[in-house]
Design a protein around this motif. Structure first.
Motif, mmCIF file in Angstrom:
data_model
loop_
_atom_site.group_PDB
_atom_site.id
_atom_site.type_symbol
_atom_site.label_atom_id
_atom_site.label_comp_id
_atom_site.label_asym_id
_atom_site.label_seq_id
_atom_site.Cartn_x
_atom_site.Cartn_y
_atom_site.Cartn_z
ATOM 1 N N MET A 124 0.846 -1.176 0.000
ATOM 2 C CA MET A 124 0.000 0.000 0.000
ATOM 3 C C MET A 124 0.889 1.236 0.000
ATOM 4 O O MET A 124 1.744 1.397 0.841
ATOM 5 N N ARG A 125 0.688 2.086 -0.961
ATOM 6 C CA ARG A 125 1.424 3.340 -1.042
ATOM 7 C C ARG A 125 0.497 4.477 -0.704
ATOM 8 O O ARG A 125 -0.584 4.593 -1.270
ATOM 9 N N LEU A 126 0.904 5.318 0.218
ATOM 10 C CA LEU A 126 0.102 6.464 0.618
ATOM 11 C C LEU A 126 0.709 7.737 0.046
ATOM 12 O O LEU A 126 1.928 7.848 -0.058
ATOM 13 N N PRO A 127 -0.134 8.715 -0.283
ATOM 14 C CA PRO A 127 0.408 9.993 -0.757
ATOM 15 C C PRO A 127 1.074 10.746 0.393
ATOM 16 O O PRO A 127 0.752 10.535 1.560
ATOM 17 N N ASP A 128 1.992 11.616 0.057
ATOM 18 C CA ASP A 128 2.658 12.446 1.055
ATOM 19 C C ASP A 128 1.748 13.627 1.380
ATOM 20 O O ASP A 128 1.547 14.511 0.558
ATOM 21 N N LEU A 129 1.182 13.629 2.576
ATOM 22 C CA LEU A 129 0.279 14.694 2.995
ATOM 23 C C LEU A 129 0.897 15.575 4.071
ATOM 24 O O LEU A 129 0.191 16.274 4.783
ATOM 25 N N THR A 130 2.220 15.558 4.189
ATOM 26 C CA THR A 130 2.876 16.321 5.250
ATOM 27 C C THR A 130 2.644 17.820 5.110
ATOM 28 O O THR A 130 2.771 18.546 6.088
ATOM 29 N N ASP A 131 2.293 18.303 3.918
ATOM 30 C CA ASP A 131 2.008 19.726 3.747
ATOM 31 C C ASP A 131 0.746 20.146 4.499
ATOM 32 O O ASP A 131 0.554 21.313 4.801
ATOM 33 N N LEU A 132 -0.119 19.190 4.836
ATOM 34 C CA LEU A 132 -1.347 19.483 5.577
ATOM 35 C C LEU A 132 -1.177 19.346 7.085
ATOM 36 O O LEU A 132 -2.092 19.653 7.836
ATOM 37 N N ALA A 133 -0.030 18.873 7.528
ATOM 38 C CA ALA A 133 0.181 18.545 8.939
ATOM 39 C C ALA A 133 0.510 19.773 9.782
ATOM 40 O O ALA A 133 1.487 19.811 10.511
ATOM 41 N N ALA A 177 -14.448 1.770 11.342
ATOM 42 C CA ALA A 177 -14.024 2.453 10.118
ATOM 43 C C ALA A 177 -13.418 3.814 10.451
ATOM 44 O O ALA A 177 -12.421 4.216 9.853
ATOM 45 N N ASN A 178 -13.989 4.525 11.420
ATOM 46 C CA ASN A 178 -13.433 5.814 11.827
ATOM 47 C C ASN A 178 -12.020 5.647 12.374
ATOM 48 O O ASN A 178 -11.129 6.431 12.066
ATOM 49 N N ALA A 179 -11.804 4.614 13.170
ATOM 50 C CA ALA A 179 -10.475 4.344 13.720
ATOM 51 C C ALA A 179 -9.487 4.025 12.603
ATOM 52 O O ALA A 179 -8.330 4.471 12.637
ATOM 53 N N ALA A 180 -9.930 3.282 11.606
ATOM 54 C CA ALA A 180 -9.065 2.943 10.473
ATOM 55 C C ALA A 180 -8.722 4.188 9.661
ATOM 56 O O ALA A 180 -7.588 4.333 9.186
ATOM 57 N N VAL A 181 -9.679 5.093 9.505
ATOM 58 C CA VAL A 181 -9.442 6.346 8.783
ATOM 59 C C VAL A 181 -8.403 7.185 9.518
ATOM 60 O O VAL A 181 -7.457 7.698 8.905
ATOM 61 N N ILE A 182 -8.557 7.314 10.825
ATOM 62 C CA ILE A 182 -7.608 8.096 11.633
ATOM 63 C C ILE A 182 -6.204 7.495 11.527
ATOM 64 O O ILE A 182 -5.217 8.214 11.343
ATOM 65 N N LYS A 187 -0.778 8.177 9.370
ATOM 66 C CA LYS A 187 0.416 7.629 8.711
ATOM 67 C C LYS A 187 0.805 8.486 7.504
ATOM 68 O O LYS A 187 1.976 8.785 7.297
ATOM 69 N N ALA A 188 -0.184 8.904 6.703
ATOM 70 C CA ALA A 188 0.091 9.718 5.516
ATOM 71 C C ALA A 188 0.556 11.129 5.891
ATOM 72 O O ALA A 188 1.371 11.721 5.187
ATOM 73 N N LEU A 189 0.045 11.658 7.003
ATOM 74 C CA LEU A 189 0.427 12.993 7.453
ATOM 75 C C LEU A 189 1.764 13.001 8.182
ATOM 76 O O LEU A 189 2.395 14.042 8.329
ATOM 77 N N GLY A 190 2.164 11.837 8.693
ATOM 78 C CA GLY A 190 3.400 11.762 9.453
ATOM 79 C C GLY A 190 3.260 12.298 10.862
ATOM 80 O O GLY A 190 4.208 12.843 11.426
#
Length: 84
Positions: A1-10, A49-54, A59-62
């Protein structure tokens, strides 16, 4: 599974609007323009599902999961998550 880099939103006190698709075939995050879709394989029962989303979004936000909180959409597909 590859996640996008969302660190700009963190950034602290940022809110992120997402559309969630539970019971998907894979865990994934898609970001197109200003919209974000999160796919999780978990069923929408008892907040699973909410826990899985969080977990996936953290992970994507770092950032640690403890910095994310669901502020709107507990039982809806459209959710708003805040970074503390």
């Amino acid at each position: 599974m590859r996640l996008p880099d969302l660190t700009d939103l963190a950034l602290s006190e940022t809110t992120i609007a997402v559309r969630v698709s539970p019971k998907a075939s894979r865990n994934a995050i898609e970001r197109k323009g200003g919209e974000m879709r999160i796919y999780v394989t978990t069923v929408p029962e008892n907040g699973k599902a909410n826990a899985a989303v969080i977990k996936l979004l953290a992970k994507a936000l770092g950032v640690p999961k403890s910095r994310l909180s669901l502020i709107r959409g507990e039982t809806s597909r459209d959710k708003v998550i805040r970074i503390d």
